[in-house]
Design a protein around this motif. Sequence first.
Motif, PDB file in Angstrom:
ATOM      1  N   ASN A   1       0.835  -1.205   0.000  1.00 13.68           N
ATOM      2  CA  ASN A   1       0.000   0.000   0.000  1.00 13.68           C
ATOM      3  C   ASN A   1       0.867   1.250   0.000  1.00 13.68           C
ATOM      4  N   GLU A   2       0.292   2.321  -0.480  1.00 15.90           N
ATOM      5  CA  GLU A   2       1.018   3.599  -0.583  1.00 15.90           C
ATOM      6  C   GLU A   2       1.591   4.038   0.764  1.00 15.90           C
ATOM      7  N   GLN A   3       0.820   3.875   1.839  1.00 14.48           N
ATOM      8  CA  GLN A   3       1.281   4.336   3.157  1.00 14.48           C
ATOM      9  C   GLN A   3       2.420   3.468   3.716  1.00 14.48           C
ATOM     10  N   ASP A   4       2.598   2.259   3.190  1.00 22.27           N
ATOM     11  CA  ASP A   4       3.650   1.362   3.676  1.00 22.27           C
ATOM     12  C   ASP A   4       4.913   1.390   2.824  1.00 22.27           C
ATOM     13  N   ARG A   5       4.921   2.141   1.773  1.00 22.00           N
ATOM     14  CA  ARG A   5       6.050   2.120   0.844  1.00 22.00           C
ATOM     15  C   ARG A   5       7.331   2.678   1.454  1.00 22.00           C
ATOM     16  N   ASP A   6       7.216   3.707   2.264  1.00 21.73           N
ATOM     17  CA  ASP A   6       8.426   4.238   2.905  1.00 21.73           C
ATOM     18  C   ASP A   6       9.055   3.192   3.817  1.00 21.73           C
TER      19      ASP A   6
END
Length: 126
Positions: free
Chosen positions: A49-54
Amino acid sequence: MQAHFHQRRRCDQICFYARYFPSKRTEDFQNVHILLGINNTMKIINSVNEQDRDKIVETLILEARIRNENPVHGPLEVENRLRAEIGKTKKELEIVNKQLQFFRGNNESPSDEGTSKQSARENFTP
């Protein structure tokens, strides 16, 4: 941005890697690139997910650094070293707890009063 330096081209404004590997993280990008390659890195980042990419990028960077520092055993060497340290610390904690019990007098019971004091003294190491 140095992520495309290995391809001898400049990174444009909409580059996928610019967000995760700015120019100050060139070495990190190179380590990840050597370990996984460009396509696999992109697939892994896009698979979360976008929020987990970092978080996943930081994990990839950490794994690539460890593999770079320990090319033979990689993360397994770090895991084994930490497990050994945990085991040593658990043994030390057990000894300290026995010493605390001895000094507090909590380990005495009417049936084994003599043996508990003796075993606590044997385990005591200053």
